[in-house]
Motif scaffolding. Sequence first.
Motif, mmCIF file in Angstrom:
data_model
loop_
_atom_site.group_PDB
_atom_site.id
_atom_site.type_symbol
_atom_site.label_atom_id
_atom_site.label_comp_id
_atom_site.label_asym_id
_atom_site.label_seq_id
_atom_site.Cartn_x
_atom_site.Cartn_y
_atom_site.Cartn_z
ATOM 1 N N GLN A 19 4.709 17.523 0.283
ATOM 2 C CA GLN A 19 3.288 17.371 -0.039
ATOM 3 C C GLN A 19 2.842 15.918 0.108
ATOM 4 O OE1 GLN A 19 1.901 19.373 -3.647
ATOM 5 N NE2 GLN A 19 3.801 20.555 -3.752
ATOM 6 N N TYR A 20 3.726 14.987 -0.301
ATOM 7 C CA TYR A 20 3.372 13.567 -0.185
ATOM 8 C C TYR A 20 3.246 13.145 1.272
ATOM 9 C CZ TYR A 20 3.965 8.532 -0.016
ATOM 10 O OH TYR A 20 3.805 7.204 0.290
ATOM 11 N N ILE A 21 4.203 13.554 2.092
ATOM 12 C CA ILE A 21 4.161 13.192 3.510
ATOM 13 C C ILE A 21 2.917 13.758 4.177
ATOM 14 C CG2 ILE A 21 5.318 13.512 5.730
ATOM 15 C CD1 ILE A 21 7.985 13.416 4.240
ATOM 16 N N ARG A 22 2.579 15.004 3.836
ATOM 17 C CA ARG A 22 1.381 15.615 4.411
ATOM 18 C C ARG A 22 0.125 14.859 3.972
ATOM 19 N NH1 ARG A 22 2.462 20.612 3.344
ATOM 20 N NH2 ARG A 22 1.606 20.597 1.244
ATOM 21 N N TRP A 23 0.068 14.475 2.691
ATOM 22 C CA TRP A 23 -1.104 13.745 2.190
ATOM 23 C C TRP A 23 -1.232 12.370 2.839
ATOM 24 C CZ3 TRP A 23 -0.986 9.359 -1.246
ATOM 25 C CH2 TRP A 23 -2.268 8.922 -1.630
ATOM 26 N N ALA A 40 -0.838 11.469 -10.022
ATOM 27 C CA ALA A 40 -1.772 12.579 -9.858
ATOM 28 C C ALA A 40 -1.077 13.918 -10.090
ATOM 29 C CB ALA A 40 -2.413 12.535 -8.473
ATOM 30 N N LYS A 41 0.158 14.027 -9.633
ATOM 31 C CA LYS A 41 0.898 15.276 -9.823
ATOM 32 C C LYS A 41 1.286 15.494 -11.280
ATOM 33 C CE LYS A 41 0.906 17.036 -5.748
ATOM 34 N NZ LYS A 41 0.239 18.337 -5.517
ATOM 35 N N PHE A 42 1.481 14.408 -12.016
ATOM 36 C CA PHE A 42 1.880 14.528 -13.419
ATOM 37 C C PHE A 42 0.692 14.707 -14.355
ATOM 38 C CE2 PHE A 42 6.047 12.049 -12.707
ATOM 39 C CZ PHE A 42 6.669 13.222 -12.310
ATOM 40 N N MET A 43 -0.531 14.562 -13.836
ATOM 41 C CA MET A 43 -1.705 14.748 -14.685
ATOM 42 C C MET A 43 -1.807 16.209 -15.124
ATOM 43 S SD MET A 43 -4.686 12.455 -12.908
ATOM 44 C CE MET A 43 -5.916 13.096 -14.066
ATOM 45 N N LEU A 98 0.825 -1.206 0.000
ATOM 46 C CA LEU A 98 0.000 0.000 0.000
ATOM 47 C C LEU A 98 0.862 1.259 0.000
ATOM 48 C CD1 LEU A 98 -2.841 -1.024 2.477
ATOM 49 C CD2 LEU A 98 -3.044 -0.684 0.007
ATOM 50 N N PHE A 99 1.995 1.194 0.691
ATOM 51 C CA PHE A 99 2.915 2.344 0.714
ATOM 52 C C PHE A 99 3.455 2.624 -0.685
ATOM 53 C CE2 PHE A 99 7.421 3.664 1.017
ATOM 54 C CZ PHE A 99 7.227 4.945 1.494
ATOM 55 N N LEU A 100 3.895 1.564 -1.391
ATOM 56 C CA LEU A 100 4.395 1.749 -2.756
ATOM 57 C C LEU A 100 3.280 2.225 -3.688
ATOM 58 C CD1 LEU A 100 6.671 -1.424 -3.079
ATOM 59 C CD2 LEU A 100 7.389 0.942 -2.729
ATOM 60 N N THR A 101 2.083 1.693 -3.473
ATOM 61 C CA THR A 101 0.946 2.128 -4.289
ATOM 62 C C THR A 101 0.653 3.607 -4.080
ATOM 63 O OG1 THR A 101 -0.035 -0.088 -4.151
ATOM 64 C CG2 THR A 101 -1.489 1.714 -4.811
ATOM 65 N N SER A 102 0.746 4.054 -2.837
ATOM 66 C CA SER A 102 0.476 5.471 -2.542
ATOM 67 C C SER A 102 1.478 6.377 -3.246
ATOM 68 C CB SER A 102 0.511 5.706 -1.027
ATOM 69 O OG SER A 102 1.823 5.557 -0.516
ATOM 70 N N ILE A 103 2.739 5.942 -3.333
ATOM 71 C CA ILE A 103 3.746 6.748 -4.035
ATOM 72 C C ILE A 103 3.400 6.865 -5.514
ATOM 73 C CG2 ILE A 103 6.171 6.848 -4.723
ATOM 74 C CD1 ILE A 103 6.914 5.529 -2.100
ATOM 75 N N VAL A 104 3.021 5.723 -6.113
ATOM 76 C CA VAL A 104 2.670 5.735 -7.536
ATOM 77 C C VAL A 104 1.438 6.603 -7.783
ATOM 78 C CG1 VAL A 104 1.917 4.297 -9.473
ATOM 79 C CG2 VAL A 104 3.709 3.472 -7.919
ATOM 80 N N VAL A 105 0.418 6.451 -6.940
ATOM 81 C CA VAL A 105 -0.819 7.213 -7.102
ATOM 82 C C VAL A 105 -0.558 8.708 -6.973
ATOM 83 C CG1 VAL A 105 -3.060 7.704 -6.051
ATOM 84 C CG2 VAL A 105 -2.331 5.340 -6.379
#
Length: 321
Positions: free
Chosen positions: A65-69, A27-30, A16-23
């Motif tokens: 931003q990722y850590i906060r999210w 999202a940021k690259f969209m 789930l941690f790796l999935t969260s990084i990919v997600v």
Amino acid sequence: MLQYSLRRILGMIPLLFLTSIVVFTLAKFMPGDPFGGEIDPSNTNPEYIEEMREKLGYNDPIHIQYIRWVTNFVQGDFGHSTAHKIPVFDLIVDRLPNTIFLAIVSLIITYIFAFAMGMYSGRRPYTWGDNLIAGYNYVGLAIPSFVAGIIAIYFFSFQLGWFPFAGSVEVGLQPGTWDYYISRMHHVLLPALILGLMGTASYTQFLRNDVIENSRKDFVRTARAKGTSESAIYNKHILRNSMIPLITFLGFDIATLIGGAVITETIFTYPGIGLLFLESVDRRDYAVLMTITMLLSFLTLLGNLIADLLYGIVDPRIRLG
């Protein structure tokens, strides 16, 4: 069994941690910017826009931003929908029951038709009935769900008027009343039939092949030699062994049905998680998009765990150590 379950649950955490990084990264690259939905659109002052970007944290480094999210996500704060102007948690809670209801009804339809056709084909292989069911299976596997949905809406909604073509309940009905529940079932039946019957093909073929294979095994010959009736042999001995793969598929169906409902809900304008997912992509609602993606990822891992546990329960030869 308990130790195995705990190990699998702990193993889900790094996935789930790796999935969260990919997600988060995708999202940021969209294209587009979710920031536009969080400010007053009438105020185009550059100083105001820059001040709000700084205040909302969009100028922070991406790892911050990722850590906060992630921190907020783990605490149950999924963010705020920029399109619907409400918390994402409230939006998910409002839409999720519709998708669960659709998934349950379609799953019941799938298993009823799969067991009926699979047992018939397995007991009478290479007959006209078996060939007709095989033809249906090929058609079901070949036709995309959105094509079947459009055809169903045209005939059963527009031409015959048997089912509504959109929504989840008739407008104006009081929740909790008998008419309300009848209307909900009426609205869900057509999309559930499409979703369920499209998935029946593979289940029917699996069950048919297992019934034919098990009917040739030694324990069936022994039962026949003891004078056991054919009905008892098929319904008790063969079916019990043939249904093991289908039961294990139940775990995978948890995520498959909810994920597969994306197209079906869009075709029928059924207000569930699938339709919300596509709306969030179209409207650049990143908080909703990331939350639903993480939800589907979690359900996929949970489904794999449930499938493994069910396999160990229904088949006593399997021991999960």
